[in-house]
Design a protein around this motif. Structure first.
Motif, PDB file in Angstrom:
ATOM      1  N   LYS A  14     -25.892  29.860 -16.046  1.00  0.00           N
ATOM      2  CA  LYS A  14     -24.614  29.459 -15.420  1.00  0.00           C
ATOM      3  C   LYS A  14     -23.495  30.409 -15.727  1.00  0.00           C
ATOM      4  CE  LYS A  14     -24.648  24.343 -15.672  1.00  0.00           C
ATOM      5  NZ  LYS A  14     -23.699  23.110 -16.304  1.00  0.00           N
ATOM      6  N   GLU A  29     -21.039  35.729  -6.119  1.00  0.00           N
ATOM      7  CA  GLU A  29     -21.787  34.538  -6.075  1.00  0.00           C
ATOM      8  C   GLU A  29     -23.105  34.988  -5.287  1.00  0.00           C
ATOM      9  OE1 GLU A  29     -21.467  30.105  -4.629  1.00  0.00           O
ATOM     10  OE2 GLU A  29     -20.038  31.462  -3.842  1.00  0.00           O
ATOM     11  N   THR A  30     -23.203  35.787  -4.407  1.00  0.00           N
ATOM     12  CA  THR A  30     -24.388  36.262  -3.675  1.00  0.00           C
ATOM     13  C   THR A  30     -25.419  37.057  -4.403  1.00  0.00           C
ATOM     14  OG1 THR A  30     -23.238  36.324  -1.451  1.00  0.00           O
ATOM     15  CG2 THR A  30     -25.245  37.409  -1.611  1.00  0.00           C
ATOM     16  N   LYS A  33     -26.686  34.786  -7.441  1.00  0.00           N
ATOM     17  CA  LYS A  33     -27.533  33.561  -6.817  1.00  0.00           C
ATOM     18  C   LYS A  33     -29.169  34.254  -6.547  1.00  0.00           C
ATOM     19  CE  LYS A  33     -24.828  29.867  -5.415  1.00  0.00           C
ATOM     20  NZ  LYS A  33     -24.381  29.035  -4.579  1.00  0.00           N
ATOM     21  N   LYS A  34     -29.074  35.664  -5.977  1.00  0.00           N
ATOM     22  CA  LYS A  34     -30.058  36.100  -5.777  1.00  0.00           C
ATOM     23  C   LYS A  34     -31.077  36.460  -6.957  1.00  0.00           C
ATOM     24  CE  LYS A  34     -29.108  39.150  -1.741  1.00  0.00           C
ATOM     25  NZ  LYS A  34     -28.750  40.316  -1.214  1.00  0.00           N
ATOM     26  N   GLY A  36     -31.073  34.183  -9.271  1.00  0.00           N
ATOM     27  CA  GLY A  36     -31.495  32.791  -9.892  1.00  0.00           C
ATOM     28  C   GLY A  36     -30.373  32.228 -10.717  1.00  0.00           C
ATOM     29  N   CYS A  37     -29.202  32.734 -10.566  1.00  0.00           N
ATOM     30  CA  CYS A  37     -27.898  32.303 -11.591  1.00  0.00           C
ATOM     31  C   CYS A  37     -27.508  30.997 -10.894  1.00  0.00           C
ATOM     32  CB  CYS A  37     -26.997  33.116 -11.798  1.00  0.00           C
ATOM     33  SG  CYS A  37     -27.267  34.532 -12.666  1.00  0.00           S
ATOM     34  N   GLU A  38     -27.085  29.991 -11.745  1.00  0.00           N
ATOM     35  CA  GLU A  38     -26.160  28.913 -10.876  1.00  0.00           C
ATOM     36  C   GLU A  38     -24.861  29.316 -11.112  1.00  0.00           C
ATOM     37  OE1 GLU A  38     -24.831  24.283 -12.551  1.00  0.00           O
ATOM     38  OE2 GLU A  38     -26.749  25.192 -12.952  1.00  0.00           O
ATOM     39  N   VAL A  39     -23.991  29.554 -10.125  1.00  0.00           N
ATOM     40  CA  VAL A  39     -22.806  30.102  -9.958  1.00  0.00           C
ATOM     41  C   VAL A  39     -21.547  28.911  -9.765  1.00  0.00           C
ATOM     42  CG1 VAL A  39     -21.417  31.982  -9.051  1.00  0.00           C
ATOM     43  CG2 VAL A  39     -23.784  32.417  -9.009  1.00  0.00           C
TER      44      VAL A  39
END
Length: 134
Positions: A14, A29-30, A33-34, A36-39
């Protein structure tokens, strides 16, 4: 703390990004998320503080120049809360001044990234401050 950080890169981690710039929030965020994070995102410190206590991010990126509650004030409030004192806070700023970096350290920030940041700088900050705590 998510133990997947060591084995699966940043999957499930997170990460909070607090910035009044939609472009910066969306870029971070992009990129995250690539990996694998929860943003989690917030436009200012007030919105962020409510989300932080609910979501408990592992690391927080905060812009310095924001309306209402600036990054220094936001960082100080996070660090003054015993529950989040050990959560790494990375300051984001378009200014690269010594004074700004020093002020960030005074309020408890672990690191200072100058905008625009690169993918490697963003991920490097996460690996430096989160992976070492796993």
């Amino acid at each position: 703390m998510n133990l997947n950080v060591a084995t699966n890169g940043l999957a499930g981690l997170k990460v909070m990004v607090i910035d009044d710039s939609k472009t910066i929030r969306r870029t971070a965020e992009t990129l995250l998320k690539k990996e694998g994070c929860e943003v989690l995102t917030a436009v200012d410190g007030f919105e962020a503080l409510a989300k932080i206590s609910d979501q408990k991010p592992a690391i927080i990126f905060v812009d310095i120049m924001m309306p209402r509650l600036d990054g220094y004030q936001t960082c100080a409030l996070i660090k003054n809360n015993p529950q989040f004192r050990s959560t790494p806070v990375i300051m984001l700023s378009s200014k690269d001044g010594l004074f700004d970096k020093a002020r960030g350290r005074i309020v408890g920030a672990e690191q200072y990234l100058t905008k625009p940041f690169t993918r490697d700088e963003l991920l490097g900050a996460i690996h430096r401050h989160v992976a070492s705590t796993v």
